[in-house]
Design a protein around this motif. Structure first.
Motif, short mmCIF file in Angstrom:
data_model
loop_
_atom_site.label_atom_id
_atom_site.label_comp_id
_atom_site.label_asym_id
_atom_site.label_seq_id
_atom_site.Cartn_x
_atom_site.Cartn_y
_atom_site.Cartn_z
N VAL A 343 54.57 40.93 45.52
CA VAL A 343 54.09 40.76 44.14
C VAL A 343 53.08 39.62 44.07
O VAL A 343 51.99 39.77 43.50
CB VAL A 343 55.27 40.50 43.17
N LEU A 344 53.43 38.48 44.65
CA LEU A 344 52.54 37.32 44.61
C LEU A 344 51.21 37.61 45.28
O LEU A 344 50.13 37.30 44.73
CB LEU A 344 53.22 36.12 45.28
N ASP A 345 51.26 38.21 46.46
CA ASP A 345 50.02 38.50 47.19
C ASP A 345 49.17 39.54 46.47
O ASP A 345 47.95 39.61 46.70
CB ASP A 345 50.35 38.99 48.61
N TYR A 346 49.79 40.36 45.64
CA TYR A 346 49.05 41.38 44.90
C TYR A 346 48.39 40.80 43.65
O TYR A 346 47.24 41.12 43.32
CB TYR A 346 49.98 42.52 44.50
N VAL A 347 49.11 39.92 42.93
CA VAL A 347 48.58 39.44 41.65
C VAL A 347 47.53 38.35 41.82
O VAL A 347 46.65 38.21 40.96
CB VAL A 347 49.72 38.93 40.73
N ILE A 348 47.58 37.57 42.90
CA ILE A 348 46.60 36.49 43.06
C ILE A 348 45.16 37.02 43.11
O ILE A 348 44.31 36.58 42.32
CB ILE A 348 46.92 35.63 44.30
N PRO A 349 44.84 37.97 44.00
CA PRO A 349 43.47 38.50 43.97
C PRO A 349 43.16 39.27 42.69
O PRO A 349 42.01 39.29 42.24
CB PRO A 349 43.40 39.40 45.21
N TYR A 350 44.18 39.87 42.10
CA TYR A 350 43.94 40.63 40.87
C TYR A 350 43.45 39.71 39.76
O TYR A 350 42.45 40.00 39.09
CB TYR A 350 45.22 41.35 40.44
N VAL A 351 44.17 38.60 39.53
CA VAL A 351 43.80 37.72 38.42
C VAL A 351 42.48 36.99 38.70
O VAL A 351 41.81 36.53 37.76
CB VAL A 351 44.91 36.70 38.11
N LYS A 352 42.11 36.88 39.97
CA LYS A 352 40.82 36.25 40.29
C LYS A 352 39.65 37.20 40.08
O LYS A 352 38.52 36.77 39.80
CB LYS A 352 40.83 35.77 41.74
N GLU A 353 39.92 38.52 40.20
CA GLU A 353 38.85 39.51 40.07
C GLU A 353 38.79 40.15 38.68
O GLU A 353 37.72 40.60 38.25
CB GLU A 353 39.04 40.60 41.12
N ARG A 354 39.93 40.21 38.01
CA ARG A 354 39.97 40.83 36.68
C ARG A 354 39.32 39.89 35.67
O ARG A 354 39.69 38.72 35.57
CB ARG A 354 41.42 41.10 36.28
N GLU A 355 38.36 40.38 34.92
CA GLU A 355 37.65 39.55 33.96
C GLU A 355 37.98 39.93 32.53
O GLU A 355 38.20 41.11 32.21
CB GLU A 355 36.13 39.64 34.18
N ALA A 356 38.02 38.91 31.68
CA ALA A 356 38.19 39.10 30.24
C ALA A 356 37.39 38.01 29.54
O ALA A 356 37.43 36.84 29.95
CB ALA A 356 39.66 39.00 29.85
N PHE A 357 36.63 38.39 28.54
CA PHE A 357 35.78 37.45 27.80
C PHE A 357 34.81 36.72 28.73
O PHE A 357 34.57 35.52 28.60
CB PHE A 357 36.64 36.45 27.03
N GLY A 358 34.32 37.46 29.73
CA GLY A 358 33.26 36.93 30.58
C GLY A 358 33.69 36.03 31.71
O GLY A 358 32.83 35.42 32.37
N GLU A 359 34.99 35.95 32.00
CA GLU A 359 35.44 35.11 33.11
C GLU A 359 36.75 35.67 33.68
O GLU A 359 37.46 36.42 33.01
CB GLU A 359 35.67 33.66 32.65
N PRO A 360 37.07 35.31 34.96
CA PRO A 360 38.33 35.78 35.55
C PRO A 360 39.52 35.29 34.74
O PRO A 360 39.53 34.15 34.26
CB PRO A 360 38.32 35.17 36.95
#
Length: 454
Positions: A343-360
């Motif tokens: 779970v941890l290894d999956y969410v770290i890159p996700y939250v770094k790549e997923r953008e909202a309001f113009g930023e990760p």
């Protein structure tokens, strides 16, 4: 719509050659000074030879006949590991690291890609179970005299293996771990007669499906207050009751069943073709890939030699039962660690790549704190589990650590799964991403007993 493989933010498909990885680690161990020192070079070379000759192909295990063998009727366990009290060292040994890396490669490259479809089908693919022979999980729990490679208790190694397998998928890890757990239980708590009868099969390429069955379909279930009963009947025993949350129930050839005997919980060895044993499918919310089922025991007659440990006192049986339950709880904690790490290894890159309001979204403090909490709780659970496994391996008291590990696995494991789903937002609620499946699996850690015995 894009495929699952390409639409996952942060996903990095990893497809190593599983057989090559297995052969690499086997060859490395066989050629090392460690193998010479431990005296396991010949058994490992045999594995390498047979693997090369057959390509690790495993034959079907149906309709096996376990030939009864004579021997001492009291337990004949492996010696405890050497006590290491001279320093506080959390580093794992070289051979453990190689085993861990090989199993992790198998979990990432073979298990995880198969997990989605296995969850949908509520059954592990037969090809996967066959390929699991590549990593030799069961052999490390079988003594050399029965064609295994074990020379002492390997609780820490088993914990590392369970953790690595669950990193691929907890549901698929259970069909692989269950026979290994039966082998570990027989090796440490079975009589010499029981070991001679059953362990040779677990030291072969054709490992039988087998599982430790403890859970029952009762509210607030406790393994020390069993509804399944065993009564003395002639020269043997008669078992009645129901066992639930049993993986590979429909394909297992051997069960180690928990039942109340003379007011004390006791384990009995039951072969699946015994009259009165009826298996039925019982898919659950999580762990669906494990092929969960129920075992219905109706006037099941087993011989006197079926009681685990043979001719030992009631107090000795009680102690063995408690130790097995504690080892099982450490096992479930190890599975929780592996899935939580996924779970941890999956969410770290996700939250770094997923953008909202113009930023990760990782730039948001609430998101960063949630990821940090997952990492913190995960480290705490891992350290408690390793400590308990280390003490068990050395023959020290480990009841406190097993209880703490179970509590943390139940509470923190479920929270980690929930936070993982939350961090993915709407994606966390879909089957396109594995986190929702991991969350369902993590919920099982707090209620399951048996199955995983380190």
């Amino acid at each position: 719509m894009s495929s699952k493989k390409n639409s996952t933010p942060g996903a990095k498909p990893h497809k190593p050659d599983a057989m090559g990885s297995a052969m690499r680690v086997i060859s490395s161990i066989a050629g090392s000074d460690i193998a010479e020192k431990l005296g396991v070079r010949k058994p490992i070379e045999r594995v390498a030879y047979e693997a090369t000759r057959t390509g690790f192909k495993t034959l079907g295990a149906a309709n096996r006949t376990f030939k009864k063998s004579s021997g001492a009727k009291k337990p004949n366990p492996l010696p405890d590991a050497e006590k290491k009290n001279d320093l506080f060292d959390l580093s794992i040994e070289d051979e453990q690291k190689m085993i861990q890396e090989t199993v992790r490669d198998f979990a990432s490259g073979v298990m995880r890609p198969a997990a989605h479809d296995a969850d949908e089908a509520a059954k592990a693919p037969e090809s996967l179970i066959e390929r699991s022979s590549e990593i030799g999980v069961t052999m490390i729990n079988v003594p050399e005299e029965y064609e295994g490679v074990a020379t002492e208790r390997g609780v820490v190694t088993n914990s590392l293996v369970a953790e690595a397998l669950a990193y691929g998928d907890m549901g698929l890890a259970l069909p692989i771990i269950a026979p290994s757990s039966v082998a570990a239980t027989l090796t440490q708590f079975g009589s010499e007669e029981q070991q001679k009868t059953y362990l040779p099969a677990f030291g072969s390429e054709n490992v039988p499906g087998a599982v430790v069955a403890v859970n029952e379909p009762t509210p607030l279930f406790s393994p020390f207050e069993l509804s399944t009963t065993a009564t003395k009947s002639g020269d043997g025993y008669t078992l009645n009751g129901v066992k639930s949350l049993v993986p590979i129930a429909d394909s297992a050839e051997l069960f180690i069943v928990a039942a109340a005997y003379e007011s004390k919980p006791t384990f009995f060895i039951v072969e699946s073709d015994t009259d009165g044993v009826v298996i039925e499918a019982d898919p659950s919310m999580g762990l669906r890939a494990a092929g969960i089922g129920r075992i219905n025991l109706k006037d099941v007659s087993v011989p006197s030699s079926a009681i685990l440990g043979g001719e030992i006192s009631a107090d000795e049986r009680d102690k063995a039962f408690r130790d097995i339950i504690r080892l099982s709880r450490l096992g479930w904690a190890s599975l929780t660690v592996g899935t939580s790490q996924a779970v941890l290894d999956y969410v770290i890159p996700y939250v770094k790549e997923r953008e909202a309001f113009g930023e990760p979204i990782a730039n948001r403090q609430a998101v960063a704190f949630m990821v940090a909490d997952i990492a913190t709780e995960l480290d705490g659970l891992r350290l408690v589990t390793w400590r308990g496994a280390s003490r068990a391996e050395q023959g020290l008291e480990f009841g406190r650590e097993a209880a703490l590990a179970r509590k943390l696995a139940s509470d923190k494991g479920m929270k980690i799964g929930l936070d993982g789903v939350q961090l993915l937002g709407g994606h966390g609620f879909t089957k396109e991403h594995p986190v929702e499946r991991w969350y369902r699996d993590l919920r099982a850690a707090g209620i399951a007993e048996g199955v995983v015995v380190l």
